[in-house]
Motif scaffolding. Structure first.
Motif, PDB file in Angstrom:
ATOM      1  N   ILE A 142       0.906  -1.169  -0.076  1.00 18.62           N
ATOM      2  CA  ILE A 142       0.030  -0.124   0.035  1.00 18.62           C
ATOM      3  C   ILE A 142       0.777   1.238  -0.018  1.00 18.62           C
ATOM      4  CG2 ILE A 142      -1.643   1.290   1.265  1.00 18.62           C
ATOM      5  CD1 ILE A 142      -2.803  -1.421   0.007  1.00 18.62           C
ATOM      6  N   VAL A 143       0.725   1.897  -0.981  1.00 23.85           N
ATOM      7  CA  VAL A 143       1.272   3.325  -1.070  1.00 23.85           C
ATOM      8  C   VAL A 143       0.842   4.658  -0.899  1.00 23.85           C
ATOM      9  CG1 VAL A 143       3.183   4.570  -2.534  1.00 23.85           C
ATOM     10  CG2 VAL A 143       2.702   2.061  -2.816  1.00 23.85           C
ATOM     11  N   LEU A 144       1.015   5.280   0.066  1.00 27.36           N
ATOM     12  CA  LEU A 144       0.221   6.735   0.512  1.00 27.36           C
ATOM     13  C   LEU A 144       0.724   7.475  -0.458  1.00 27.36           C
ATOM     14  CD1 LEU A 144      -0.138   6.521   4.276  1.00 27.36           C
ATOM     15  CD2 LEU A 144      -1.438   5.393   2.391  1.00 27.36           C
ATOM     16  N   ASP A 145       0.209   8.665  -0.623  1.00 26.84           N
ATOM     17  CA  ASP A 145       0.850   9.851  -1.507  1.00 26.84           C
ATOM     18  C   ASP A 145       1.060   9.161  -2.802  1.00 26.84           C
ATOM     19  OD1 ASP A 145       1.009  12.096  -0.060  1.00 26.84           O
ATOM     20  OD2 ASP A 145       2.616  11.465   1.000  1.00 26.84           O
ATOM     21  N   GLY A 146      -0.056   8.215  -3.239  1.00 39.19           N
ATOM     22  CA  GLY A 146       0.213   7.594  -4.674  1.00 39.19           C
ATOM     23  C   GLY A 146       0.304   8.485  -5.721  1.00 39.19           C
ATOM     24  N   PRO A 201       7.511   5.296  -8.435  1.00 33.86           N
ATOM     25  CA  PRO A 201       8.880   4.805  -8.097  1.00 33.86           C
ATOM     26  C   PRO A 201       8.767   3.422  -7.442  1.00 33.86           C
ATOM     27  CG  PRO A 201       8.278   6.606  -6.996  1.00 33.86           C
ATOM     28  CD  PRO A 201       7.189   6.793  -7.885  1.00 33.86           C
ATOM     29  N   VAL A 202       7.529   3.358  -6.644  1.00 34.98           N
ATOM     30  CA  VAL A 202       7.628   1.956  -6.046  1.00 34.98           C
ATOM     31  C   VAL A 202       6.912   1.026  -6.880  1.00 34.98           C
ATOM     32  CG1 VAL A 202       5.963   0.844  -4.217  1.00 34.98           C
ATOM     33  CG2 VAL A 202       6.888   3.167  -3.607  1.00 34.98           C
ATOM     34  N   ALA A 203       5.981   1.078  -7.678  1.00 33.99           N
ATOM     35  CA  ALA A 203       5.507   0.256  -8.639  1.00 33.99           C
ATOM     36  C   ALA A 203       6.755  -0.087  -9.716  1.00 33.99           C
ATOM     37  CB  ALA A 203       4.275   0.599  -9.379  1.00 33.99           C
ATOM     38  N   GLY A 204       7.469   0.784 -10.157  1.00 30.78           N
ATOM     39  CA  GLY A 204       8.501   0.386 -10.946  1.00 30.78           C
ATOM     40  C   GLY A 204       9.555  -0.315 -10.567  1.00 30.78           C
ATOM     41  N   GLY A 249      13.826   8.089  -4.536  1.00 23.88           N
ATOM     42  CA  GLY A 249      14.365   6.813  -5.648  1.00 23.88           C
ATOM     43  C   GLY A 249      15.401   6.158  -4.997  1.00 23.88           C
ATOM     44  N   ARG A 250      16.161   6.387  -4.022  1.00 25.01           N
ATOM     45  CA  ARG A 250      17.398   5.564  -3.701  1.00 25.01           C
ATOM     46  C   ARG A 250      16.751   4.767  -2.496  1.00 25.01           C
ATOM     47  NH1 ARG A 250      22.321   9.957  -3.056  1.00 25.01           N
ATOM     48  NH2 ARG A 250      23.480   8.163  -2.395  1.00 25.01           N
ATOM     49  N   GLY A 251      16.021   5.328  -1.650  1.00 22.42           N
ATOM     50  CA  GLY A 251      15.358   4.384  -0.425  1.00 22.42           C
ATOM     51  C   GLY A 251      14.607   3.406  -0.863  1.00 22.42           C
ATOM     52  N   ILE A 252      13.914   3.336  -1.882  1.00 21.34           N
ATOM     53  CA  ILE A 252      12.961   2.372  -2.205  1.00 21.34           C
ATOM     54  C   ILE A 252      13.458   1.102  -2.636  1.00 21.34           C
ATOM     55  CG2 ILE A 252      11.228   1.584  -3.958  1.00 21.34           C
ATOM     56  CD1 ILE A 252      10.121   4.299  -4.029  1.00 21.34           C
TER      57      ILE A 252
END
Length: 381
Positions: free
Chosen positions: A57-61, A67-70, A239-242
């Motif tokens: 589940i991604v808040l602030d979608g 970036p999460v889905a990618g 982008g680096r944390g995910i």
């Protein structure tokens, strides 16, 4: 030439299709309105399949979903992490209200309390009713939403097993409350937190202080990872944390690499095949879903079996491969390998020949099967 470019365009579009988002609207009694969702399903997702997938589940979608889905799509393609269902909640016009907390208790209230209840009482049932989502759930947030996701850890039975907090803008007392809660968690729980050298100064300072506190948690069920990125700001750290967070959460799931092979597989007290079975059983117990057998792990166990001269492991491995890859050259290749190892060259040759009619795998193709046939034929002469 024009037709060639049209073909390339169609090919490119077809490759991109599996990663495209599905847009859905959910009616919410708690929020007294509707919410827009972005949903990405695994490649080759089959609703009739009994297989279940971790739910993210991604808040602030509005900006965090892509970036999460990618990352999920890319890393799962290479089998570094499992296929996942990713759901983003668009909140551009409501995030301040959604993440509201009381200025005295510092817990969600008013619209914030409504959104808190919406997640557990409406969103999760909505997703699980339509898709094959497992009980292993991850939640991701950034600044305000990264603070908000922590409230779900305070439930008696937390609905999330992993929390990705990117530059969290902590509410007062949040860190001390988290420390107390983290010390008594009874389920395996993952917590990732990140900031950067050019992060918003006040947030960076509070995150660094929080890291010092969270590091004191002594609970074998709690798994923590912190990153402070260099040459990154409040937005680029996302982008680096995910990918780092996903790597932390799915460490056990990852394919057998050279280090694991040398330090764990070869030194394991049992057989290489027993190591494989234990690894996959541990993954199912740890995450709550079954890992599909992958070719990388088959190769590692076969190599260890050959190195140790463990013919029985090769035999059991060939049976397992035939069960999971019956239409692939892999099944014939490892069956041939086993028969070759026990000196049954005629049977090995037969198996290698049969493989020519099957589908090539990532590493075994027709050329390799022919090479094995010629090699066996020389031994038979």
């Amino acid at each position: 030439m024009k037709n060639f470019y049209v073909f390339l365009l169609i090919l490119f579009m077809s490759v991109q299709l599996p990663a495209q988002a599905i847009y859905k609207t959910i009616d919410s009694y708690k929020l007294e309105g509707t919410r827009e969702l972005k949903i990405q399903l695994p490649r080759n997702y089959n609703p009739e399949d009994k297989r279940s997938y971790p739910l993210i589940i991604v808040l602030d979608g509005d900006y965090l979903f892509e970036p999460v889905a990618g990352n999920i799509d890319y890393q799962s393609y290479w089998e570094d992490i499992p296929d996942c269902i990713v759901v983003g909640i668009n909140q551009a016009s409501s995030r301040v209200d959604d993440f509201y907390y009381d200025e005295e208790t510092y817990f969600p209230s008013h619209n914030g309390a409504a959104f808190y209840e919406f997640m557990a009482a409406e969103l999760l049932p909505f997703i699980e009713d339509q898709y094959n989502a497992s009980n292993f759930r991850i939640v991701v947030g950034h600044d305000l939403s990264a603070n908000f996701i922590n409230y779900y850890m305070f439930k008696d039975d937390p609905i999330f097993r992993a929390y990705v907090t990117l530059s969290p803008d902590f509410a007062p007392e949040m860190v001390n409350r988290l420390q107390q809660r983290m010390n008594i968690l009874t389920d395996e729980t993952f917590y990732y937190m990140a900031t950067a050298d050019a992060d918003i100064k006040a947030i960076r300072a509070s995150v660094v202080e929080a890291d010092a506190v969270i590091k004191t948690v002594e609970n074998e069920k709690f798994h923590y990872k912190f990153d402070e990125f260099k040459d990154a700001n409040h937005y680029s750290l996302v982008g680096r944390g995910i990918p780092k967070a996903l790597n932390q959460i799915f460490t056990l799931f990852k394919p057998i690499n050279a280090k694991e092979y040398k330090e764990q597989v070869l030194t394991y007290e049992g057989t290489p095949f027993e190591y494989l079975m234990k690894k996959y059983a541990d993954i199912e117990r740890f995450y709550g879903f079954e890992k599909k057998l992958i070719e990388n792990d088959v190769r590692a166990i076969a190599a260890a079996s050959n190195k140790k001269g463990d013919v029985e492991s090769l035999k059991e491995l060939s049976k397992l491969v035939n069960k999971h890859f019956s239409k692939s050259m892999l099944s014939a290749y490892y069956s041939g390998m086993y028969n070759e190892k026990i000196g049954n060259f005629k049977r090995a040759l037969q198996r290698y020949k049969s493989g020519l009619l099957l589908e090539p795998s990532q590493t075994v193709d027709k050329e390799i099967m022919l090479d094995k046939m010629y090699e066996i034929q020389e031994k038979i002469k």
